[in-house]
Write a protein that holds these residues in place. Structure first.
Motif, PDB file in Angstrom:
ATOM      1  N   SER A 354       0.845  -1.187   0.000  1.00  0.00           N
ATOM      2  CA  SER A 354       0.000   0.000   0.000  1.00  0.00           C
ATOM      3  C   SER A 354       0.880   1.237   0.000  1.00  0.00           C
ATOM      4  CB  SER A 354      -0.933  -0.027   1.213  1.00  0.00           C
ATOM      5  OG  SER A 354      -1.911   0.979   1.129  1.00  0.00           O
ATOM      6  N   GLY A 355       0.340   2.390   0.412  1.00  0.00           N
ATOM      7  CA  GLY A 355       1.084   3.632   0.372  1.00  0.00           C
ATOM      8  C   GLY A 355       1.957   3.845   1.588  1.00  0.00           C
ATOM      9  N   THR A 356       2.778   4.910   1.545  1.00  0.00           N
ATOM     10  CA  THR A 356       3.683   5.223   2.648  1.00  0.00           C
ATOM     11  C   THR A 356       2.948   5.762   3.865  1.00  0.00           C
ATOM     12  OG1 THR A 356       4.051   7.435   1.724  1.00  0.00           O
ATOM     13  CG2 THR A 356       5.603   5.707   1.082  1.00  0.00           C
ATOM     14  N   ASN A 357       1.655   6.044   3.713  1.00  0.00           N
ATOM     15  CA  ASN A 357       0.854   6.532   4.844  1.00  0.00           C
ATOM     16  C   ASN A 357       0.104   5.405   5.536  1.00  0.00           C
ATOM     17  OD1 ASN A 357      -0.865   6.101   2.626  1.00  0.00           O
ATOM     18  ND2 ASN A 357      -2.413   7.475   3.474  1.00  0.00           N
ATOM     19  N   VAL A 358       0.433   4.165   5.190  1.00  0.00           N
ATOM     20  CA  VAL A 358      -0.253   2.996   5.739  1.00  0.00           C
ATOM     21  C   VAL A 358       0.746   2.129   6.489  1.00  0.00           C
ATOM     22  CG1 VAL A 358      -1.623   0.952   5.200  1.00  0.00           C
ATOM     23  CG2 VAL A 358      -1.942   3.038   3.866  1.00  0.00           C
ATOM     24  N   ILE A 359       0.401   1.751   7.718  1.00  0.00           N
ATOM     25  CA  ILE A 359       1.243   0.863   8.523  1.00  0.00           C
ATOM     26  C   ILE A 359       0.346  -0.174   9.173  1.00  0.00           C
ATOM     27  CG2 ILE A 359       2.701   0.696  10.586  1.00  0.00           C
ATOM     28  CD1 ILE A 359       3.829   3.403   9.948  1.00  0.00           C
ATOM     29  N   THR A 360       0.729  -1.416   9.053  1.00  0.00           N
ATOM     30  CA  THR A 360      -0.016  -2.517   9.668  1.00  0.00           C
ATOM     31  C   THR A 360       0.822  -3.148  10.769  1.00  0.00           C
ATOM     32  OG1 THR A 360      -1.393  -3.017   7.745  1.00  0.00           O
ATOM     33  CG2 THR A 360      -0.952  -4.836   9.244  1.00  0.00           C
ATOM     34  N   GLY A 361       0.181  -3.458  11.877  1.00  0.00           N
ATOM     35  CA  GLY A 361       0.837  -4.131  12.991  1.00  0.00           C
ATOM     36  C   GLY A 361       0.120  -5.410  13.348  1.00  0.00           C
ATOM     37  N   SER A 362       0.858  -6.418  13.704  1.00  0.00           N
ATOM     38  CA  SER A 362       0.294  -7.710  14.086  1.00  0.00           C
ATOM     39  C   SER A 362       0.753  -8.070  15.492  1.00  0.00           C
ATOM     40  CB  SER A 362       0.742  -8.806  13.107  1.00  0.00           C
ATOM     41  OG  SER A 362       0.306 -10.079  13.533  1.00  0.00           O
TER      42      SER A 362
END
Length: 541
Positions: A354-362
């Motif tokens: 996705s874009g640089t403004n998206v961060i996913t954490g698990s």
């Protein structure tokens, strides 16, 4: 499917049989063996947002033509998902019941932010305007079948006329089309760096946001979606058959998949590896540990959302506080620094580009509790004098150790090393931290190697059945030389004495200073003991 539907008589049946590549003229595939392309069958459904406008006058925030500006796919309303044809058939069985129990759109009575009109879609009207009417409409199958002759330049056909969209790898955004234009969709994919395949399909969407009882099952509109993927779209990962949106039934028809011919040839030859997207970092919140995927969304929809006031780490706090939360996707400012929205998820699924403004954490587990086992300062055991004994984060203030623990042992011709040494547990791992007087303030944490660079795993090399040397600190550093541990293990068994000199300790770790040290070792009872040492001294266990 996640919604419980009563067992009623089916009032319509699915039409438009699911065609596969076996029915396609082999000449159109440029001799590429599409049967050799294998992808992992997804266990979760990828959900693109259905409702595009959420407030009066707001732009269509999720419709985009290029991936860099694409809003992440996370959608809190996408929870009642159809993941098989049987789900659709079952949902159709209650369509008439829902129709009699639901009024049409009542714009005059709606709340200010409810029943917001949505994009109008293409110029095609399904008659009757029901879910059953949708699946009986031959318009969709005809358009999909026509879109493979000729094929878009540079692409091969993966499947034709499915009633499902894909949950492929590396989601790269999507756009709404004004017609079922496969060549136009292909051109957009080719313009996106890393786009290797696309899925184009018709979607039955609500004409207004069905978020109010006055518009829970509004008239439908027909949208054409063009979705871009970095991985391959195949029948194996086509598993999204639609969903409930309040009492409105979202459905998919005429779904075609296309793969870039060069990429398809590589896949068929086995030259393109597949696997899990690697995490970009690992970090800890106040309660849990997280794998972080910067620049990635995931192919799992959200069940709730929360506001991030300052950064993506606010999403960790929100996820910590919710027992259902196992992952999150932050959508906000570039690099995750700034306000945004936290989309909370019950599982990670597969990270998707996705874009640089998206961060996913698990969420990977509970934060380890740190427990201090032994503390030595300048040749003295001060374990019982320290206040920081246990916790998720331990702050060690070494700005003035003399003030805290007294004068160092400087009764020698040259100054002592003034070293503070800690042995502590980090979950199941034993670690060692060292610093000297006036060294500064350090935070020991589960990932404390980043915040305290001189914090290392204990060099444990026992070579006896019941005892062993855990760690040796000489001056300001832990010695990690196998020969020293072998020597000390032998002395631990024999109880012979040894003289502490630089040569014995494998080097001068702090020249021109009187060095102190500590040997931590386990006893036959399993407890850890410490043997304090000073340069030129003679000792035995």
């Amino acid at each position: 499917m996640r919604r419980s539907i009563p067992a009623l008589i089916v009032c319509a049946s699915l039409v438009a049989a699911q065609d596969t590549t076996s029915s396609i003229d082999t000449d159109t595939t440029s001799s590429i063996d599409l049967d050799a392309i294998s992808v992992v069958v997804p266990t979760t459904v990828f959900n693109l947002p259905v409702v595009y406008v959420t407030d009066d006058g707001a732009p269509a925030v999720t419709a985009t033509s290029l991936a860099p500006s694409a809003v992440a796919s996370s959608d809190p309303s996408a929870t009642d998902v159809f993941d098989s044809p049987a789900d659709v058939t079952s949902a159709l069985s209650v369509a008439s019941v829902l129709a009699t129990a639901t009024s049409s759109v009542a714009v005059d009575k709606r709340a200010a932010s409810s029943c917001v009109p949505q994009p109008t879609g293409i110029n095609h009207q399904v008659q009757p305007d029901t879910a059953a009417g949708w699946v009986a409409d031959n318009y969709f199958a005809s358009a999909a079948s026509a879109a493979i002759n000729p094929l878009p330049t540079g692409y091969v056909s993966s499947f034709v006329n499915l009633n499902a969209s894909n949950s492929a790898d590396n989601y790269m955004g999507y756009t709404l089309m004004t017609s079922y234009d496969a060549p136009g969709c292909a051109a957009k994919c080719s313009a996106i760096n890393g786009c290797n395949s696309f899925n184009i399909y018709f979607e039955r969407d609500p004409s207004v946001n069905p978020d109010d009882s006055t518009c829970s099952n509004p008239p439908s509109t027909v949208q054409v979606k063009c979705v871009f993927w970095g991985g391959a779209v195949t029948t194996d990962n086509a598993n999204n058959y639609g969903q409930w949106r309040n009492q409105f039934q979202v459905l998919i028809a005429g779904s075609n998949g296309y793969i870039n011919s060069t990429y398809a040839a590589l896949l068929a030859s086995g030259k393109v590896p597949s696997g899990i997207v690697p995490r970009t970092s690992q970090e800890a919140s106040a309660q849990n540990t997280y794998d972080i995927y910067s620049g990635y969304d995931s192919n799992v929809g959200a069940y709730s959302n929360a506001k991030a006031s300052s950064s993506y780490q606010d999403c960790e706090t929100a996820c910590d506080a919710d027992v259902l939360c196992k992952a999150f996707t932050y959508v906000g400012k570039t690099g995750g620094q700034g306000p945004g929205t936290c989309w909370l998820k019950k599982k990670l699924g597969t990270p998707t580009s996705s874009g640089t403004n998206v961060i996913t954490g698990s969420k990977t587990g509970k934060l380890n509790t740190l427990t201090v086992l032994s503390v030595v300062y300048d040749g003295s055991d001060i374990t019982n004098r320290v206040q920081w004994k246990s916790g998720n984060n331990i702050v060690v203030d070494a700005t003035d150790l003399t003030r805290s623990f007294g004068s160092p042992n400087n009764d020698t011709p040259y100054q002592g090393d003034d070293v503070l040494s800690l042995l502590y547990t980090n979950g199941s791992t034993t670690r060692v931290f060292t610093t000297q007087n006036y060294g500064g303030v350090f935070t020991l944490a589960p990932f404390g190697a980043a915040s305290a660079p001189n914090c290392v795993d204990a060099f444990a090399q026992p070579n006896t059945a019941s005892t062993g040397i855990v760690s040796v600190v000489w001056g300001p550093v832990q010695v990690a030389v196998q020969a020293l541990y072998d020597n000390l293990n032998g002395l631990l068994v024999s109880k012979n004495s040894w003289q502490v000199e630089n040569s014995f300790m494998m080097g001068d770790t702090d020249p021109y200073r009187l060095k102190h040290g500590v040997v931590w070792y386990t006893t036959s009872s399993g407890t850890i003991q410490s043997q304090l040492t000073t340069e030129h001294g003679v000792y035995n266990f």
